[in-house]
Design a protein around this motif. Structure first.
Motif, mmCIF file in Angstrom:
data_model
loop_
_atom_site.group_PDB
_atom_site.id
_atom_site.type_symbol
_atom_site.label_atom_id
_atom_site.label_comp_id
_atom_site.label_asym_id
_atom_site.label_seq_id
_atom_site.Cartn_x
_atom_site.Cartn_y
_atom_site.Cartn_z
ATOM 1 N N GLU A 181 37.112 43.248 29.298
ATOM 2 C CA GLU A 181 35.859 42.521 29.099
ATOM 3 C C GLU A 181 34.814 43.396 28.395
ATOM 4 O O GLU A 181 33.943 42.890 27.696
ATOM 5 N N ARG A 223 41.293 37.313 39.765
ATOM 6 C CA ARG A 223 41.737 36.655 38.531
ATOM 7 C C ARG A 223 40.918 35.398 38.269
ATOM 8 O O ARG A 223 40.622 34.647 39.197
ATOM 9 N N GLY A 224 40.574 35.212 37.015
ATOM 10 C CA GLY A 224 39.747 34.064 36.650
ATOM 11 C C GLY A 224 38.279 34.263 36.981
ATOM 12 O O GLY A 224 37.469 33.341 36.890
ATOM 13 N N GLY A 225 37.907 35.506 37.358
ATOM 14 C CA GLY A 225 36.574 35.774 37.893
ATOM 15 C C GLY A 225 35.418 35.653 36.911
ATOM 16 O O GLY A 225 34.258 35.596 37.330
ATOM 17 N N SER A 226 35.724 35.577 35.614
ATOM 18 C CA SER A 226 34.613 35.451 34.658
ATOM 19 C C SER A 226 33.868 34.128 34.832
ATOM 20 O O SER A 226 32.672 34.045 34.522
ATOM 21 N N ASP A 227 34.574 33.098 35.292
ATOM 22 C CA ASP A 227 33.879 31.828 35.564
ATOM 23 C C ASP A 227 32.770 32.065 36.586
ATOM 24 O O ASP A 227 31.650 31.569 36.452
ATOM 25 N N SER A 272 35.310 36.703 28.746
ATOM 26 C CA SER A 272 36.545 37.214 29.351
ATOM 27 C C SER A 272 37.150 38.244 28.415
ATOM 28 O O SER A 272 36.703 38.394 27.283
ATOM 29 N N ALA A 273 38.220 38.875 28.876
ATOM 30 C CA ALA A 273 39.015 39.742 28.004
ATOM 31 C C ALA A 273 39.852 38.861 27.075
ATOM 32 O O ALA A 273 40.060 37.682 27.353
ATOM 33 N N THR A 298 44.290 41.306 30.262
ATOM 34 C CA THR A 298 44.213 41.657 31.687
ATOM 35 C C THR A 298 45.621 41.842 32.272
ATOM 36 O O THR A 298 45.865 42.786 33.028
ATOM 37 N N PHE A 318 33.820 39.096 35.072
ATOM 38 C CA PHE A 318 34.882 39.701 35.894
ATOM 39 C C PHE A 318 34.506 41.057 36.489
ATOM 40 O O PHE A 318 35.129 41.514 37.420
HETATM 41 N N1 ASP Z 1 40.162 38.533 32.381
HETATM 42 C C1 ASP Z 1 40.213 38.149 33.774
HETATM 43 C C2 ASP Z 1 41.526 37.450 34.082
HETATM 44 O O1 ASP Z 1 42.363 37.311 33.203
HETATM 45 C C3 ASP Z 1 39.048 37.312 34.197
HETATM 46 C C4 ASP Z 1 38.906 35.994 33.494
HETATM 47 O O2 ASP Z 1 39.474 35.796 32.415
HETATM 48 O O3 ASP Z 1 38.215 35.126 34.043
HETATM 49 O O4 ASP Z 1 41.762 37.067 35.184
#
Ligand code: ASP
Ligand code: ADP
Ligand code: MG
Length: 412
Positions: free
Chosen positions: A77, A153-157, A41-42, A47, A139
C-alpha cells in the motif's frame, strides 16, 4: 465544498495504467470543487506475494515475528500511495501521500488483524486546506508504541470507512472491479443482479458469510457512524450500490442474496461418550487456542453396553485446521474419542435476507433445491436472517446457481 473519501481496491490500481485511470477519477471529483482523501490498496496479487515471502522465512510463532509480518505485508500500500500521488501531480492535481505513522492512524497491537483505535486528522486536514489531495495507504495502522500493523485481509475498505467517519466526510465511495453489490458473486453466478440499495444489516451478514466485496468491519463501522457508503466500479460510470438503513430499502424482498465461503474445513470427532459437558470439553480448549468454531452438529448417539456414544461434527477456518487438530490430539486421553476425521474440500453456502424474520418455509426451499440437484448437506446452521449449509466444494457453483434461481433472484 464537500469532503469525499474515495477508496480504490487492488484491481483498480493493478498497474501503472490503472493508477493513471484512478488519478483521472480523482481529478474529476476535485474539479467538482470537492476536497478528496484517497485510500488505496496494494496492486492486486502484491499482498499474496508479500505473505508468501514472509511464510518462506518464518512460521510466525511469536508476537514479535507477527509484527515483522506486518512491516512486510503493509508495504504494498505504501507503493501505490506514492505512485498515485505522483500520477495526480503529473496531471496537475497537487497531491501528497501520508502513511499511517504520519497521520497517525492508530490501531491496537493485534498484528495481522489489528483494530482501529483512533485517527488523528489534524495533519490531514491541514493538507486538505492547503488544496492538496491526500493519498492514504489502506490496510496500515500504527500502534502507540510505533509498530506497524495491518488490519486483516480486505482491510483497506475499513481504512476508507474509518477515515470517512473520522473526517465526517459526505460520502465514502468504494471503487472495485464489479459495479456494486450483487445478489451473489457476479463472477460465479452470471445471472446475479446488482442491488441499488442494501441495508447495513444485510450487507453485514453477506460480508460475514463470504461476500468479500466489502470487509465485514467496514460495514460495521459504516453502520455505527452512519457513513454513506457507495460501492461502484472504477472501470465504468454506472451507478453502484448504496448502503442504507433497513427502512430505506424500497424494494421489499425476502432474500437479499446467496453467498459462499471456501475458507472452511470440517472436523468430525467420532465415538465420544454422550454425556453432559462433552461439548464444553471439546470446544473449551479450541476457544482457548483462539480458534473460531462456526457450524456444529452432534449426531444421534449409539449405545454400546451401558454407555452411549456420539459423533460431533463442526467447522473451523481452513487456516486454523492444523492448530485445531493439535488441540484435539492433546485431548485424546481425556475425551477417549475413536477417530478424528477432517475434510477441507468443503464450502459453506448461505442464503441471507431480513425477510426470514417474518416468513416461514425459506429454509425448506433451500433443502429441497439442493436435494433436487443431488447435493448432500453435511452441516446446517441458521440465524435470524440467514441459513447456511456445508456441502462438498465440487458442487459449490451448481448449488449457488440453483439457489439463486429458486429464490427468484436471477436477472430477468
Ligand atoms: N491489500 C490488502 C489485501 O489484499 C488489503 C486490501 O486490499 O483491502 O488484503
Ligand atoms: P477490491 O480489490 O476492489 O477490494 P475485492 O476482490 O476485495 O476487490 O472484492 C470484489 C470482488 O468481490 C468481486 O470481484 C467479486 O468477485 C466478489 N464478490 C463476492 N460476492 C459479491 C457480491 N455479492 N457482490 C459483488 N461482488 C462480490
Ligand atoms: Mg477488497
Amino acid at each position: 465544498m464537500a469532503l469525499i473519501v474515495q477508496k480504490f481496491g487492488g484491481t483498480s490500481v493493478a498497474n501503472t495504467d490503472n493508477i493513471k485511470n484512478v488519478a483521472r477519477r480523482v481529478k474529476s471529483e476535485v474539479e467538482k470543487g470537492n476536497q478528496v482523501v484517497v485510500v488505496v490498496s496494494a496492486m492486486s496479487g502484491t499482498t499474496d506475494q508479500l505473505i508468501k515471502w514472509v511464510n518462506a522465512v518464518s512460521s510466525l510463532n511469536t508476537k514479535e515475528e507477527e509484527a515483522e509480518h506486518d512491516v512486510v505485508v503493509s508495504s504494498g500500500e505504501q507503493v501505490t500511495s506514492g505512485l498515485l500521488a505522483l500520477a495526480l501531480r503529473a496531471i496537475d492535481v497537487p497531491a501528497i501521500s501520508m502513511q499511517a505513522w504520519q497521520l497517525p492512524f492508530y490501531s491496537d497491537d493485534m498484528f495481522r488483524k489489528a483494530r482501529i483505535e483512533d485517527i488523528e486528522t489534524g495533519a490531514l486536514t491541514d493538507a486538505l486546506n492547503k488544496g492538496l489531495v491526500v493519498v492514504v495507504p489502506g490496510f496500515q495502522g500504527i500502534t502507540r508504541s510505533k509498530r506497524v500493523t495491518t488490519l486483516g485481509r480486505g482491510g483497506s475498505d475499513t481504512s476508507g470507512v474509518a477515515l470517512a467517519a473520522a473526517l465526517k466526510a459526505e460520502r465514502c465511495d468504494i471503487y472495485t472491479d464489479v459495479e456494486g453489490v450483487y445478489t451473489s458473486d457476479p463472477r460465479v453466478v452470471t445471472k446475479a443482479r446488482k442491488l441499488r440499495k442494501i441495508a447495513y444489516e444485510e450487507m453485514m451478514e453477506m460480508a460475514s458469510l463470504g461476500a468479500k466485496v466489502l470487509q465485514l468491519r467496514s460495514v460495521e463501522m459504516a453502520m455505527k457512524h452512519k457513513v454513506r457508503v457507495q460501492v461502484l466500479s472504477s472501470f465504468s460510470d454506472k451507478p453502484g450500490t448504496l448502503l442504507v438503513d433497513e427502512e430505506e430499502v424500497m424494494e421489499r424482498r425476502l432474500i437479499t442474496g446467496v453467498t459462499y465461503s471456501r475458507g472452511e474445513a470440517q472436523v468430525t470427532v467420532t465415538g465420544i461418550p454422550d454425556k453432559p459437558g462433552i461439548a464444553a470439553e471439546i470446544f473449551g480448549p479450541l476457544a482457548d487456542a483462539e480458534i473460531n468454531v462456526d457450524m456444529i452438529v452432534q449426531n444421534i448417539s449409539e449405545a454400546s453396553g451401558n454407555e452411549k456414544f456420539t459423533d460431533m461434527t463442526f467447522t473451523v477456518g481452513k487456516t486454523d485446521l492444523d492448530k485445531a487438530l493439535s488441540s484435539l490430539k492433546a485431548l485424546k486421553d481425556k475425551l477417549k474419542y475413536r477417530e478424528l476425521i477432517t475434510n477441507d474440500q468443503v464450502a459453506k453456502v448461505s442464503v441471507v435476507g431480513v425477510g426470514m424474520r417474518s416468513h416461514a418455509g425459506l429454509a425448506q426451499k433451500m433443502f429441497k433445491t439442493l436435494a433436487e440437484k443431488g447435493i448432500n448437506i453435511h452441516v446446517i446452521s441458521t440465524s435470524e436472517i440467514k441459513i447456511s449449509v456445508l456441502i462438498s466444494e465440487e458442487y459449490l457453483e451448481l448449488a449457488l446457481r440453483a439457489l439463486h434461481t429458486a429464490y427468484g433472484l436471477d436477472e430477468k
